[in-house]
Design an enzyme around this catalytic site. Structure first.
Site, short mmCIF file in Angstrom:
data_model
loop_
_atom_site.label_atom_id
_atom_site.label_comp_id
_atom_site.label_asym_id
_atom_site.label_seq_id
_atom_site.Cartn_x
_atom_site.Cartn_y
_atom_site.Cartn_z
N GLU A 155 27.05 120.61 193.86
CA GLU A 155 25.72 121.08 194.27
C GLU A 155 25.17 120.34 195.50
OE1 GLU A 155 23.22 123.11 190.89
OE2 GLU A 155 23.46 120.98 190.44
N HIS A 187 17.74 115.95 192.99
CA HIS A 187 17.89 117.12 192.12
C HIS A 187 18.12 116.63 190.70
CE1 HIS A 187 19.04 120.78 190.25
NE2 HIS A 187 20.31 120.46 190.12
N HIS A 189 17.26 117.42 186.10
CA HIS A 189 16.90 118.30 184.98
C HIS A 189 16.00 117.56 184.01
CE1 HIS A 189 21.37 119.17 185.90
NE2 HIS A 189 20.65 119.88 186.72
N HIS A 235 16.79 125.77 184.79
CA HIS A 235 17.75 124.83 185.35
C HIS A 235 17.15 123.42 185.57
CE1 HIS A 235 21.00 124.17 188.69
NE2 HIS A 235 20.55 123.02 188.26
#
Lengths: 240, 240, 240, 240
Positions: B79, B98, B100, B168
């Site tokens: 990613e 990034h 979660h 996500h």
């Protein structure tokens, strides 16, 4: 070479025990097994003790009907029938986990349906059936401690990766040990995410297409290796 | 001197990895990058491994299109497109995260709007857009693993400091590394505070004026230094 | 002897900092002060750093108007006005804590009223007023960083032991340091208990008589000594 | 031999203190006692200090009316009346725990009824009565600090294994020390599971038959030994 394979499998299984304890999937009760690396009619499982404390010396070998191969006086888990009956029914399965992770309990005592709500949750599968010991066996001590109950539970699992046990817990399976651990950890997290989201209006779950594609990607070798490395690091920091 | 700057940036980036792991922003997946200190057309990012375990040797250099400058066989995050496309679109951004973080997931699967509810939450910005991979790409494995998806996500981020990814996770950016970490940590805490408050009647959010003034103050050097010192102390105690 | 008293007070204040960090009352921001043991017109407070990292060398002396007595270049908390203005208004107060404990935030952003729901919660007092910086000062950076705001907040506190700051946090005071720490810790726990109970029907709070009698008992020397011993043990185990 | 039995009982009681601290059942207040191994008219209980810090030297002997046998200036728990009065009323009880575990508080301040919702929760018993000090004693400092209140509470407990104290906490008893600890730990977990499930529709509890059979199985020697081993491992890792 057979010995090497068994030694390696034993080591991995000990690590899986420690990881599942560290990640709050299994507490004092619950267990994880691995199909024997060269004899598919046997599986490896700790003697009766909590995963947080399991060492290589605790790992025993069992026939699929639950008979210990070389018991040497060690106490065995009364619920080992869960493992053998799933290995009988599912040749594709190489690892089985039984646990009572707290976040999944609400799905076992209400009509709530557990579905993947974030990408990591895809691994538990689009469908998670629920098995209730009351249906076939009435009032029991709630353990899956004989083959009939094990077979009944294995039928409920069917071709899926996860099954819930009403008022009790869950099982997860995998095509290898890391996949089973990954599935158990993220079923737990996905359950917590569903519970946290539901009070705030209609919830959008993953589409079937997203679930299938994302699970296939996450249960492949590279993501499993990265997660395994992560869990080992955490278990080490915790002194496990 | 260039070498010194890169060595310093590398060290800071390793600390950011450990901090984000310790503060439960990033778990096994997720990553943090830093624009190269002297070449704005490159960025620094770990090879593919969990932030909890990242060391200086893992830090690699990438072109903005995701090409590793000197791969030497190392696996890279699939990613990484997230990072390069944001650096392309946002010259003011020097760090990208990034993750979660669990508390933000409910805002990615319901119609809930994430807004600053306590002063520390101001840093994520008054507006947090939501990007859904379904809109342009349909059923996928949900990863932002090529440039088209990266550009799409960067467009959704627009001029803001935070963007949510439906079903996500999220991204946060900063004008420096500490600001990005601060924004990620407090977006997570702010999300948890909103979820905890909503069941108890109408919620008063910060006014636009409060959000702007408070964020400007918190993202200045002194508060960032104090928070950094705090996070390092905690990461050390955790043995990270 | 004055020196001994100051050295002792300094040591206790360092322990209070570590305890409040360990017990999740104060994180990176927030602070705890102690009125000077021999000069009631001064107070002791750390230089600007997070309580988790405070040592004896960080403790400074301040005039009640916030002027550092011997700054030696050290950075000071911008919100120290909270402490001085409360000491001015409340001769009975010997310790002041300002924090953003997460469990109290919902009470600062909704109409929920914070009342003692279990015996330990009695210490925060039967009445916990709420102060909103908007009322007198409009849009600000939300800090209590000058004397007018401090005086406004101190007026809101009035004769009570606790005050909430809308969209921001709380302050607790005590007739000694341990009482202030006890009040902060249990206001936090009481808030969490109220939030956990409200979804399940009408909640029975302590009666005014129970609140008064129980608080008087808990804020006496023996319970405070037992709790202090407990917190120190926990802080030590955490390596703080 | 009597000395050996007392030394063994003392050691076990110290471990129970540490376990209950580690498992978040008891915090700064609360206590655990054990009936004297050879003299049923006495019980063992720590001097007044938090369980997290209790050592063998802290364990004292008490008459059932709360009189210390050999006080040597040590401070005693003001609520020891809880223990003696239960031992008087219940010859079958060999261990008593009093605590304020957070998850049970909502059941003491609302009309919610605490029932076993997953198999492990069966140990607390099908019926958990609630005692309210207001009913007989009106406004008090809420402590059970004399024999009349102790007798009142013991009457409320009746033949059960658990009793809730309104706006205060709970007591659990056992036919041995491990059973009492097991009951306290899993009453806490069961309470948390009920709270987590209730927002999601009607909850299915264990049937009376399941409760009885499952509790009988879990409170037998082998499960108790496995759980004890687990708790000790965790307490050791925590440095307790």
């Amino acid at each position: 070479m057979n010995d090497d394979l068994v030694a390696h499998a034993t080591r991995e299984l000990v690590l899986a025990n420690r990881i599942l304890a560290r990640e709050d999937v299994i507490d004092d009760f619950g267990h994880v097994s691995l199909r024997h690396p060269t004899n598919p009619d046997r599986y490896l499982l700790s003697r009766s003790r909590s995963p947080v404390a399991v060492t290589s010396d605790d790992i025993m070998e069992f026939e699929l009907d639950g008979t210990p191969v070389d018991q040497r006086g060690r106490r065995v888990y009364s619920e080992r029938a869960i493992h053998g009956t799933i290995y009988m029914a599912r040749p594709d399965v190489r690892a089985v986990i039984h646990h009572h992770a707290r976040a999944i309990i609400p799905f076992t005592v209400t009509k709530l349906v557990l579905k993947p709500v974030f990408h990591m949750g895809s691994v538990m599968g689009a469908t998670v059936p629920v098995w209730d010991s009351q249906d076939e066996f009435g009032d029991t001590n709630m353990l899956v401690d004989d083959l009939p109950r094990g077979h009944s539970l294995a039928r409920a699992l069917g071709p899926h990766r996860s099954v819930l046990l009403a008022r009790h817990g869950a099982c997860n399976v995998g095509h290898n040990l890391r996949a089973a651990v990954f599935t158990a950890v993220y079923m737990k997290d996905n359950a917590a995410m569903v519970l946290a989201s539901l009070p705030h209006g209609p919830v959008s779950y993953l589409t079937p297409g997203e679930t299938e594609k994302t699970a296939a990607m996450l249960l492949s070798d590279m993501p499993l290796a990265r997660a395994w490395d992560y869990w080992l690091t955490r278990a080490n920091f915790a002194g496990l």
